[in-house]
Design a protein around this motif. Structure first.
Motif, PDB file in Angstrom:
ATOM      1  N   THR A 143       3.139 -12.613-168.252  1.00  0.00           N
ATOM      2  CA  THR A 143       3.319 -11.359-168.985  1.00  0.00           C
ATOM      3  C   THR A 143       2.611 -10.238-168.244  1.00  0.00           C
ATOM      4  O   THR A 143       1.417 -10.326-167.953  1.00  0.00           O
ATOM      5  CB  THR A 143       2.744 -11.477-170.408  1.00  0.00           C
ATOM      6  OG1 THR A 143       3.416 -12.520-171.106  1.00  0.00           O
ATOM      7  CG2 THR A 143       2.913 -10.169-171.174  1.00  0.00           C
ATOM      8  N   GLN A 144       3.364  -9.199-167.928  1.00  0.00           N
ATOM      9  CA  GLN A 144       2.835  -7.993-167.305  1.00  0.00           C
ATOM     10  C   GLN A 144       2.961  -6.846-168.311  1.00  0.00           C
ATOM     11  O   GLN A 144       3.632  -6.994-169.344  1.00  0.00           O
ATOM     12  CB  GLN A 144       3.604  -7.682-166.015  1.00  0.00           C
ATOM     13  CG  GLN A 144       3.490  -8.749-164.948  1.00  0.00           C
ATOM     14  CD  GLN A 144       2.088  -8.831-164.366  1.00  0.00           C
ATOM     15  OE1 GLN A 144       1.267  -7.930-164.540  1.00  0.00           O
ATOM     16  NE2 GLN A 144       1.792  -9.939-163.689  1.00  0.00           N
ATOM     17  N   PRO A 145       2.318  -5.703-168.050  1.00  0.00           N
ATOM     18  CA  PRO A 145       2.364  -4.610-169.032  1.00  0.00           C
ATOM     19  C   PRO A 145       3.762  -4.242-169.520  1.00  0.00           C
ATOM     20  O   PRO A 145       3.946  -3.924-170.699  1.00  0.00           O
ATOM     21  CB  PRO A 145       1.705  -3.452-168.272  1.00  0.00           C
ATOM     22  CG  PRO A 145       0.712  -4.135-167.377  1.00  0.00           C
ATOM     23  CD  PRO A 145       1.407  -5.387-166.921  1.00  0.00           C
ATOM     24  N   PHE A 146       4.782  -4.304-168.628  1.00  0.00           N
ATOM     25  CA  PHE A 146       6.115  -3.894-169.038  1.00  0.00           C
ATOM     26  C   PHE A 146       7.189  -4.931-168.723  1.00  0.00           C
ATOM     27  O   PHE A 146       8.379  -4.599-168.691  1.00  0.00           O
ATOM     28  CB  PHE A 146       6.482  -2.551-168.390  1.00  0.00           C
ATOM     29  CG  PHE A 146       5.595  -1.423-168.830  1.00  0.00           C
ATOM     30  CD1 PHE A 146       5.733  -0.855-170.087  1.00  0.00           C
ATOM     31  CD2 PHE A 146       4.592  -0.958-167.997  1.00  0.00           C
ATOM     32  CE1 PHE A 146       4.900   0.170-170.496  1.00  0.00           C
ATOM     33  CE2 PHE A 146       3.747   0.067-168.397  1.00  0.00           C
ATOM     34  CZ  PHE A 146       3.903   0.639-169.656  1.00  0.00           C
ATOM     35  N   SER A 147       6.808  -6.160-168.498  1.00  0.00           N
ATOM     36  CA  SER A 147       7.798  -7.194-168.209  1.00  0.00           C
ATOM     37  C   SER A 147       7.224  -8.571-168.515  1.00  0.00           C
ATOM     38  O   SER A 147       6.012  -8.761-168.565  1.00  0.00           O
ATOM     39  CB  SER A 147       8.224  -7.132-166.735  1.00  0.00           C
ATOM     40  OG  SER A 147       7.136  -7.480-165.888  1.00  0.00           O
ATOM     41  N   ILE A 148       8.138  -9.528-168.725  1.00  0.00           N
ATOM     42  CA  ILE A 148       7.770 -10.925-168.920  1.00  0.00           C
ATOM     43  C   ILE A 148       8.683 -11.766-168.047  1.00  0.00           C
ATOM     44  O   ILE A 148       9.913 -11.645-168.120  1.00  0.00           O
ATOM     45  CB  ILE A 148       7.912 -11.353-170.396  1.00  0.00           C
ATOM     46  CG1 ILE A 148       6.963 -10.558-171.285  1.00  0.00           C
ATOM     47  CG2 ILE A 148       7.640 -12.848-170.542  1.00  0.00           C
ATOM     48  CD1 ILE A 148       7.111 -10.864-172.766  1.00  0.00           C
ATOM     49  N   SER A 149       8.112 -12.606-167.203  1.00  0.00           N
ATOM     50  CA  SER A 149       8.909 -13.504-166.381  1.00  0.00           C
ATOM     51  C   SER A 149       8.619 -14.939-166.799  1.00  0.00           C
ATOM     52  O   SER A 149       7.486 -15.300-167.098  1.00  0.00           O
ATOM     53  CB  SER A 149       8.589 -13.316-164.885  1.00  0.00           C
ATOM     54  OG  SER A 149       7.254 -13.659-164.610  1.00  0.00           O
TER      55      SER A 149
END
Length: 237
Positions: free
Chosen positions: A36-42
């Motif tokens: 999880t990143q501030p504006f995305s989820i991989s």
């Protein structure tokens, strides 16, 4: 072995205890790497993870090392960064008994904030049913627990080796049993929690009083397992 105020009859825990006290086994079957990143989820299936070094993870003999930024997002609606092994299918506590274990070493502590060792939570940013965090030398359980204080319940400790061996068992009626570095506890989820679809997660994740300067948390997982009883719904496929 230590005991907590929530200890209950040993005979009811015999199979769980035997499994929980066994040597850690790293079995990522049914899990995926979730970054999880501030504006995305991989999301990446664990079976496809490569041995080459990646900033978020690298494989080690018998496990995996996970790293994540431990920095509070400054942008509005941004998510807190976290790198975890997460179950790939949702389930509900009320459907069937379930048991989980994780063994990890905290390689790098953040300068501020509390490390999340494991949690049962929805597949979004909503509050988790259960969250085990490091608070000083204590492991504290927080979440949707009947009659628990606002700051949670101490369910174990971590010593200078920074190792954590955690086992968690849930029953369909909401009974929860934990075993944290030898301390055994029993608690009960609220009625509302039983019907919420969740997954089990463990990895590199920091919450609470996180600073805004660059910082990192790193853990190495050497134990991981999950098992579910017969499921009475279509949530798990």
């Amino acid at each position: 072995m230590k005991t907590s105020p929530f200890l209950f009859a040993a005979c009811a825990l015999a199979p769980f205890m035997a499994s929980a006290l066994a040597a850690p086994l790293f079995d990522p079957t049914g899990f995926e790497l979730r970054e999880t990143q501030p504006f995305s989820i991989s999301v990446q299936p664990t079976a496809t993870l490569a041995s080459a070094h990646n900033p978020a993870y690298h494989l080690v003999p018998g496990g995996i090392t996970l790293s994540s930024a431990a920095r509070k997002p400054t942008a509005y609606h941004a998510r807190q960064s976290r790198t975890e092994l997460s179950e790939s299918h949702l389930w509900r506590v009320q459907d069937a008994p379930a048991a989980f274990s994780t063994a990890l070493h905290i390689d790098q502590f953040p300068k501020s904030g509390q490390i999340v060792l494991a949690e049962l939570g929805p597949d979004n940013d909503n509050a988790p049913l259960l969250r085990l965090v490091v608070d000083g030398d204590r492991v504290v359980l927080r979440g949707m627990i009947d009659n628990a204080p606002a700051n949670g319940v101490a369910v174990g400790t971590i010593d200078a080796t920074h190792q954590a061996h955690i086992a968690l068992q849930t029953q369909a009626d909401g009974q929860v049993t934990t075993l944290v570095n030898g301390t055994q506890s029993q608690l009960h989820l609220t009625r509302q929690a039983l019907s919420i679809p969740v997954v089990f997660r463990t990895g590199a994740h920091v919450v609470e009083d996180i600073g805004t300067t660059p910082d990192t948390v790193t853990v190495t997982l050497t134990g991981l397992s999950a098992s579910h009883g017969t499921v009475g719904s279509s949530l798990r496929t």
